[in-house]
Design an enzyme around this catalytic site. Sequence first.
Site, mmCIF file in Angstrom:
data_model
loop_
_atom_site.group_PDB
_atom_site.id
_atom_site.type_symbol
_atom_site.label_atom_id
_atom_site.label_comp_id
_atom_site.label_asym_id
_atom_site.label_seq_id
_atom_site.Cartn_x
_atom_site.Cartn_y
_atom_site.Cartn_z
ATOM 1 N N ASP A 10 12.405 -25.744 17.553
ATOM 2 C CA ASP A 10 13.646 -25.135 17.084
ATOM 3 C C ASP A 10 13.913 -25.622 15.656
ATOM 4 O OD1 ASP A 10 16.006 -23.765 16.986
ATOM 5 O OD2 ASP A 10 17.091 -25.055 18.384
ATOM 6 N N ASP A 105 13.806 -18.455 14.509
ATOM 7 C CA ASP A 105 13.764 -19.897 14.265
ATOM 8 C C ASP A 105 13.401 -20.734 15.477
ATOM 9 O OD1 ASP A 105 16.091 -19.324 15.604
ATOM 10 O OD2 ASP A 105 17.322 -20.726 14.477
ATOM 11 N N GLU A 106 12.957 -20.139 16.567
ATOM 12 C CA GLU A 106 12.562 -20.959 17.716
ATOM 13 C C GLU A 106 11.528 -20.235 18.567
ATOM 14 O OE1 GLU A 106 15.430 -21.600 20.857
ATOM 15 O OE2 GLU A 106 16.696 -19.975 20.091
#
Length: 365
Positions: A10, A105-106
């Site tokens: 993350d 983003d993860e």
Amino acid sequence: MTTRKIIHIDMDAFYASVEQRDNPQLRGKPVVVGGNPNSRGVVCAASYEARRFGVRSAIPCAQAFRLCPQAIFVRPRFEVYRGISREIRRIFLAHTELVEPLSLDEAFLDVTQNKSGNPSATWLANQIRAQILEKTRLTASAGVAPNKFLAKIASDVNKPNGIFVIPPSRVEAYIEQLPIGRFFGIGKATEKKMHALGVFCGKDLKRFEEAELIQRFGKSGSWYYRISRGIDNREVKPHRVAKSVGVEETFARDIDQLDRIREILRELAIELERRLSKKQKSGKTITLKLRYDDFTTITRAESQPRYVSDAATFYEVAARLLELSEAGKRPIRLLGITLSNLDDPDHRESQLSLQLPLPFGEEHF
């Protein structure tokens, strides 16, 4: 049965960190990525400096300004974020093909079998974090565990720029002290019901048999039963089915002119066609979304006999659904069109949000 080794990566305050990286004047300052504080936009991301004041994603920008008047508001640059996300994805794929993106983003990575041939998921997670930092000058946090549920929780423990490991030997103890409100799938309402039953943590939840949980909570009861025992057999899947593709607009001022609403509806239909063309998708169910000036939100849907992907059909159906609403009689603040029941299994974005600092340290797994 082989114990799976799952990493959840993350990025730390991704959008805000990109803005601070690219503009040195923003470093160390509270940054809010989103609309103008005087608009009806919402916060896309907040730097850690802004989070200390209570600013969080998805709250109105006006509220963010009230919480942190000194915040610097920056317009989002999604093309930039997507480009960096592609760089990060390439790093993931250098280690394993089993990468399941959750958002820009993860992502989850299954490194049980990996291209490095290294048996330590902890070592791999640290390698990936180091490579991301070298390539993008951005930090990432990681969670390492035997399943997705625990890996997701673990990645939040030592944020920012940290790693947390839950090896199989510690799964039971970890879950037993996990506050019930932190379990994925348990919202505020369910949390209250759990508290009424005397369930405040994982250990309390384990007292109940599966049948009793199903009786009290429906199908979700089976999920609660399994995760209270650390059981999550979901695989890391590189490709997942998108449930829908949509587009919507929140207006700076409420609109009650029907002609103007139809004009915006046509623009949304064109944008939806563009997005679907880019993703090479079509679908059958068209949904119109309206939010009135008092924040009441309604949806109206109509399914088609065939798969559609063109703006003309979207507008025709949405305009027909519009007649079933009070648009033109009541001011509206938001308008949207969504296409669901898609025919292409190439995309999925979802996001879990779990946070829990617990007193286990890093160890190799």
